[in-house]
Write an enzyme that holds these catalytic residues in place. Structure first.
Site, short mmCIF file in Angstrom:
data_model
loop_
_atom_site.label_atom_id
_atom_site.label_comp_id
_atom_site.label_asym_id
_atom_site.label_seq_id
_atom_site.Cartn_x
_atom_site.Cartn_y
_atom_site.Cartn_z
N ASP A 11 64.91 -45.99 -20.40
CA ASP A 11 66.35 -45.76 -19.98
C ASP A 11 67.14 -45.28 -20.99
OD1 ASP A 11 65.60 -46.42 -17.64
OD2 ASP A 11 66.96 -48.23 -17.46
N ASP A 12 68.21 -44.64 -20.74
CA ASP A 12 69.24 -44.30 -21.63
C ASP A 12 68.71 -43.06 -22.68
OD1 ASP A 12 70.72 -46.22 -20.38
OD2 ASP A 12 70.44 -47.61 -22.15
N HIS A 132 72.43 -46.49 -14.21
CA HIS A 132 72.62 -47.06 -15.29
C HIS A 132 73.56 -48.28 -14.98
CE1 HIS A 132 73.57 -47.28 -19.43
NE2 HIS A 132 75.11 -47.26 -19.42
#
Length: 301
Positions: A11-12, A132
């Site tokens: 993620d991110d 998110h």
């Protein structure tokens, strides 16, 4: 032996150059098989270029809670912004939502703008799209999110219901309260996503193994126990699919990074490097082989 397809999603991606490099290093080591891009991240364009260069399967990490919107008309005078002109934050977004302060047409506008920016950066639509800080499973947001996925033909998402979560006594009570809220929201989201023809992995793992709680044994036992529980919950279709959510990287160094406000504590933490170092351990790769676990991405399903 039951075949397991494991999607390890970093993620991110796009948050900062050091996070990007850490995720790429994990991918090249065979420790991450899929990434989720923050298009409002300060290093999103760099991340998209890295994904192209190394042929990294990439989806969209829709962000409504950290930093700035990408939709131009929402950058001023929007219900999605706090008094400082940024998104409300992880808990602030939830508070604003519960008070009825968020305009769902603006949520949809921003989600569509993020899909369009993703396409501009990568040259294609995302094969998968998640949220998110798990905003995509929140009340009201889940409906708008599902509509956007259906409109664009995005087939896959994430539903963060983790088997065995309630038995994880090492998770601090305040964090567990948040996780249980995410779980409840996710249970209430299943029918909405299914109605729109959206799919997700049979098993989700990632809350119990995040940051300091990640170890070779915690990942191994989370996978093994989830697979053992599966026959009681649903008959597998040929292969069982698991998504393991991870957040590896080299810690952000201010002022570089973030989504418009600079890097947060989460991204600067030693726990990002700890995840990276754990995921690349050879013992994990050996475990996958011994359990007939094949790493893949959503676009391979």
């Amino acid at each position: 032996m039951l075949q397991v397809k494991l999607i390890i999603t970093g993620d991110d991606f796009g948050y900062c150059p050091r996070r990007n490099q850490g995720i790429v290093d994990c991918f090249l080591a065979g420790a991450v098989s899929n990434v989720s891009l923050l298009v409002n991240g300060s290093a999103a364009a760099d991340a998209a270029e890295l994904a192209r260069r190394y042929n990294i399967p990439i989806g969209l990490h829709a962000n409504l809670s950290e930093g700035s919107p990408v939709c131009e008309v929402l950058k001023t005078n929007s219900s999605l912004l706090n008094q400082d002109g940024f998104f409300h934050g992880k808990m602030g977004f939830r508070t604003a939502l519960s008070k009825g302060l968020l305009n769902m047409s603006e949520v949809k506008q921003e989600l569509k703008a993020q899909v369009e920016l993703f396409r501009e950066l990568t040259g294609h639509l995302p094969p998968h799209m998640d949220g998110h800080q798990h905003v995509h499973v929140l009340p009201e947001v889940r409906n708008v999110f599902a509509e956007v996925l259906e409109e664009y033909g995005i087939k896959y998402t994430r539903v963060p219901i983790e088997p065995g979560l309630h038995n994880c006594d090492w998770i601090p009570p305040s964090l567990m309260d948040f996780y249980l809220g995410v779980e409840e929201d996710s249970f209430n989201t299943v029918d909405v996503f299914a109605k729109h023809g959206i799919r997700w992995a049979d098993i989700y793992i990632g809350l119990s193994t995040m940051g300091r709680n990640m170890s070779v044994s915690s990942i191994q036992s989370a996978i093994d126990s989830a697979v053992l529980q599966l026959p009681a919950r649903a008959p597998p279709r040929g292969a069982v699919t698991i998504e393991l959510m991870v957040h590896p990287g080299y810690p952000s160094v201010p002022p570089a990074g973030g989504c418009g406000q600079g890097p947060d504590d989460f991204s600067q933490s030693w726990e990002r490097l700890h995840e990276l170092q754990t995921l690349i351990k050879p013992e994990l790769q050996s475990h996958y082989k011994s359990r007939n676990i094949q790493l893949c991405s959503f676009k391979d399903l």
